[in-house]
Design a protein around this motif. Structure first.
Motif, PDB file in Angstrom:
ATOM      1  N   ARG A 132     -28.371  -0.892  -8.066  1.00  0.00           N
ATOM      2  CA  ARG A 132     -27.025  -1.448  -8.092  1.00  0.00           C
ATOM      3  C   ARG A 132     -26.536  -1.733  -6.673  1.00  0.00           C
ATOM      4  N   GLY A 133     -25.785  -2.824  -6.545  1.00  0.00           N
ATOM      5  CA  GLY A 133     -25.214  -3.220  -5.259  1.00  0.00           C
ATOM      6  C   GLY A 133     -23.713  -3.050  -5.275  1.00  0.00           C
ATOM      7  N   TRP A 134     -23.178  -2.429  -4.214  1.00  0.00           N
ATOM      8  CA  TRP A 134     -21.747  -2.123  -4.129  1.00  0.00           C
ATOM      9  C   TRP A 134     -21.152  -2.770  -2.891  1.00  0.00           C
ATOM     10  N   ARG A 135     -19.935  -3.306  -3.023  1.00  0.00           N
ATOM     11  CA  ARG A 135     -19.235  -3.847  -1.849  1.00  0.00           C
ATOM     12  C   ARG A 135     -18.784  -2.681  -0.964  1.00  0.00           C
ATOM     13  N   TRP A 136     -19.339  -2.611   0.223  1.00  0.00           N
ATOM     14  CA  TRP A 136     -19.051  -1.485   1.107  1.00  0.00           C
ATOM     15  C   TRP A 136     -17.580  -1.449   1.517  1.00  0.00           C
ATOM     16  N   HIS A 137     -17.002  -2.609   1.843  1.00  0.00           N
ATOM     17  CA  HIS A 137     -15.597  -2.642   2.255  1.00  0.00           C
ATOM     18  C   HIS A 137     -14.670  -2.237   1.108  1.00  0.00           C
ATOM     19  N   GLU A 138     -15.069  -2.529  -0.119  1.00  0.00           N
ATOM     20  CA  GLU A 138     -14.271  -2.114  -1.280  1.00  0.00           C
ATOM     21  C   GLU A 138     -14.293  -0.595  -1.424  1.00  0.00           C
ATOM     22  N   MET A 139     -15.430   0.007  -1.133  1.00  0.00           N
ATOM     23  CA  MET A 139     -15.518   1.464  -1.191  1.00  0.00           C
ATOM     24  C   MET A 139     -14.684   2.112  -0.080  1.00  0.00           C
ATOM     25  N   GLN A 140     -14.629   1.457   1.081  1.00  0.00           N
ATOM     26  CA  GLN A 140     -13.908   2.041   2.225  1.00  0.00           C
ATOM     27  C   GLN A 140     -12.400   1.837   2.145  1.00  0.00           C
ATOM     28  N   SER A 141     -11.942   0.866   1.372  1.00  0.00           N
ATOM     29  CA  SER A 141     -10.507   0.587   1.302  1.00  0.00           C
ATOM     30  C   SER A 141      -9.842   1.197   0.078  1.00  0.00           C
ATOM     31  N   CYS A 142     -10.531   2.126  -0.576  1.00  0.00           N
ATOM     32  CA  CYS A 142      -9.998   2.747  -1.787  1.00  0.00           C
ATOM     33  C   CYS A 142      -8.771   3.609  -1.467  1.00  0.00           C
ATOM     34  N   LEU A 143      -7.677   3.403  -2.209  1.00  0.00           N
ATOM     35  CA  LEU A 143      -6.443   4.155  -2.002  1.00  0.00           C
ATOM     36  C   LEU A 143      -6.181   5.166  -3.116  1.00  0.00           C
ATOM     37  N   LEU A 144      -7.047   5.203  -4.111  1.00  0.00           N
ATOM     38  CA  LEU A 144      -6.854   6.137  -5.218  1.00  0.00           C
ATOM     39  C   LEU A 144      -7.177   7.563  -4.785  1.00  0.00           C
ATOM     40  N   PRO A 145      -6.470   8.552  -5.320  1.00  0.00           N
ATOM     41  CA  PRO A 145      -6.852   9.949  -5.047  1.00  0.00           C
ATOM     42  C   PRO A 145      -8.215  10.249  -5.647  1.00  0.00           C
ATOM     43  N   LEU A 146      -8.892  11.262  -5.096  1.00  0.00           N
ATOM     44  CA  LEU A 146     -10.246  11.593  -5.552  1.00  0.00           C
ATOM     45  C   LEU A 146     -10.313  11.885  -7.048  1.00  0.00           C
ATOM     46  N   SER A 147      -9.255  12.475  -7.583  1.00  0.00           N
ATOM     47  CA  SER A 147      -9.255  12.844  -9.004  1.00  0.00           C
ATOM     48  C   SER A 147      -9.344  11.625  -9.921  1.00  0.00           C
TER      49      SER A 147
END
Length: 347
Positions: A132-147
């Motif tokens: 699977r391929g993931w957008r790295w910038h999308e992973m780094q800009s996540c604002l959701l809490p870990l839960s």
């Protein structure tokens, strides 16, 4: 009388009052400790940010619980320093990732970056037979809490290994992917699979371009030799093979273990240096280094345990993933920068 004394003791210690007992929190704590004690990080890789003026060093970790997580190294070092300063805490601090996703339905065995200047991707592969391929910038800009993280990011590419047809038209299970390698030259992704085959995928179209077939057992590792249009694989059958990416043919078979004492040895990991002149093979009993120009072994050493990973030194940092969710980060000068425990998916 003894019962009355015990009751008085409990009442004198509010923390032991059964009326304040949080069964759900206790259960979560037990599950978290069990997860940390048995979880393995199979790979930890750095993201190359050369174009950014003052980047924080970021790394990604692939875990046996199916998760893929990204971390800020500065935060990991700070947490590790705090853990060492407090003797009552474990030496390796439990660090929260920047982002964590449920990448696969089984263990994630490998992760590699595809450093496209416009849209860098993080590829992962695992036991479920998917890449699977993931957008790295999308992973780094996540604002959701870990839960709330885990299923909040969708892969932009999902490749599934072929299922081979056997007698009477029966189809085999989807073989697992144990390692991946990326060719920046032509945008190809190579996978070492559990069906003794390696596969070449086109990143743009998502189609399987070629199958490398010749090993007699499970593949553990794979590396690309771009200048010569070659790919190198390491297998449970005890050999490393060099393949021509244009024809799909095996051009050379390397047998790292010549000692009859270790006849059942396997090739668990391989590495090619920056000049693409040297090949290192890690086996179940040692390390050997081969000249790819003369096809000769120039170094061979027995080890007391299987070699899990190899890396040619470029005076950079190395991230070593391991059992118990631990990651150690070591500088090119040999100093230990930090050790931290990777938090998993609390499910």
């Amino acid at each position: 009388m003894a019962a009355a004394t015990a009751t008085a003791t409990v009442q004198a210690q509010p923390g032991l009052d059964a009326r304040e007992w949080d069964e759900a929190a206790y259960r979560r704590g037990i599950l978290r400790e069990r997860d940390l004690s048995c979880r393995t990080l199979f790979r930890a890789v750095f993201y190359d940010q050369r174009d950014e003026p003052d980047p924080d060093v970021l790394l990604a970790a692939a875990s046996s619980d199916g998760s893929l997580a990204s971390f800020s190294l500065s935060s990991c070092i700070a947490s590790s320093a705090s853990a060492h300063a407090a003797p009552q805490l474990a030496a390796a601090a439990l660090v929260d990732p920047v982002c964590i996703v449920q990448a696969h339905s089984g263990p994630v065995y490998d992760a590699k970056f595809y450093n496209d200047p416009i849209q860098p991707l993080l590829f992962s592969c695992g036991d479920d037979g998917h890449i699977r391929g993931w957008r790295w910038h999308e992973m780094q800009s996540c604002l959701l809490p870990l839960s709330l993280q885990g299923d909040h990011v969708e892969p932009i590419l999902d490749l599934v290994n072929p299922q081979h047809e056997g007698p009477w038209g029966a189809r085999s299970p989807i073989p697992e992917n144990n390692a991946i390698a990326i060719s920046k030259q032509d945008g190809s992704l190579f996978a070492a699979a559990g069906d003794a085959c390696a596969y070449c995928w086109d990143v743009e179209s998502g189609k399987c371009k070629m199958t490398f077939k010749g090993h007699t057992d499970y593949l553990h590792s794979i590396a690309v030799r771009e200048a010569n249009h070659q790919v190198v694989t390491g297998s449970e059958d005890g050999t490393a093979r060099i393949w021509d990416c244009r024809s799909g043919k095996c051009t050379q078979t390397i047998r790292p273990v010549q000692n009859k004492k270790f006849e059942g040895s396997w090739v668990g990991c391989i590495a090619i240096d920056a000049s693409e002149s040297w090949l290192a093979c890690g086996t179940s009993c040692g390390i050997s280094v081969w000249s790819l120009l003369s096809n000769e072994c120039i170094f061979n050493a027995d080890c007391g345990a299987p070699v899990q990973d190899l890396l040619f030194d470029k005076n950079q940092m190395a991230a070593v993933a391991g059992h118990g969710g631990l990651v150690d980060v070591i500088s090119g000068f040999g100093s230990h920068l930090c050790a931290f425990r990777c938090r998993g998916l609390d499910r």
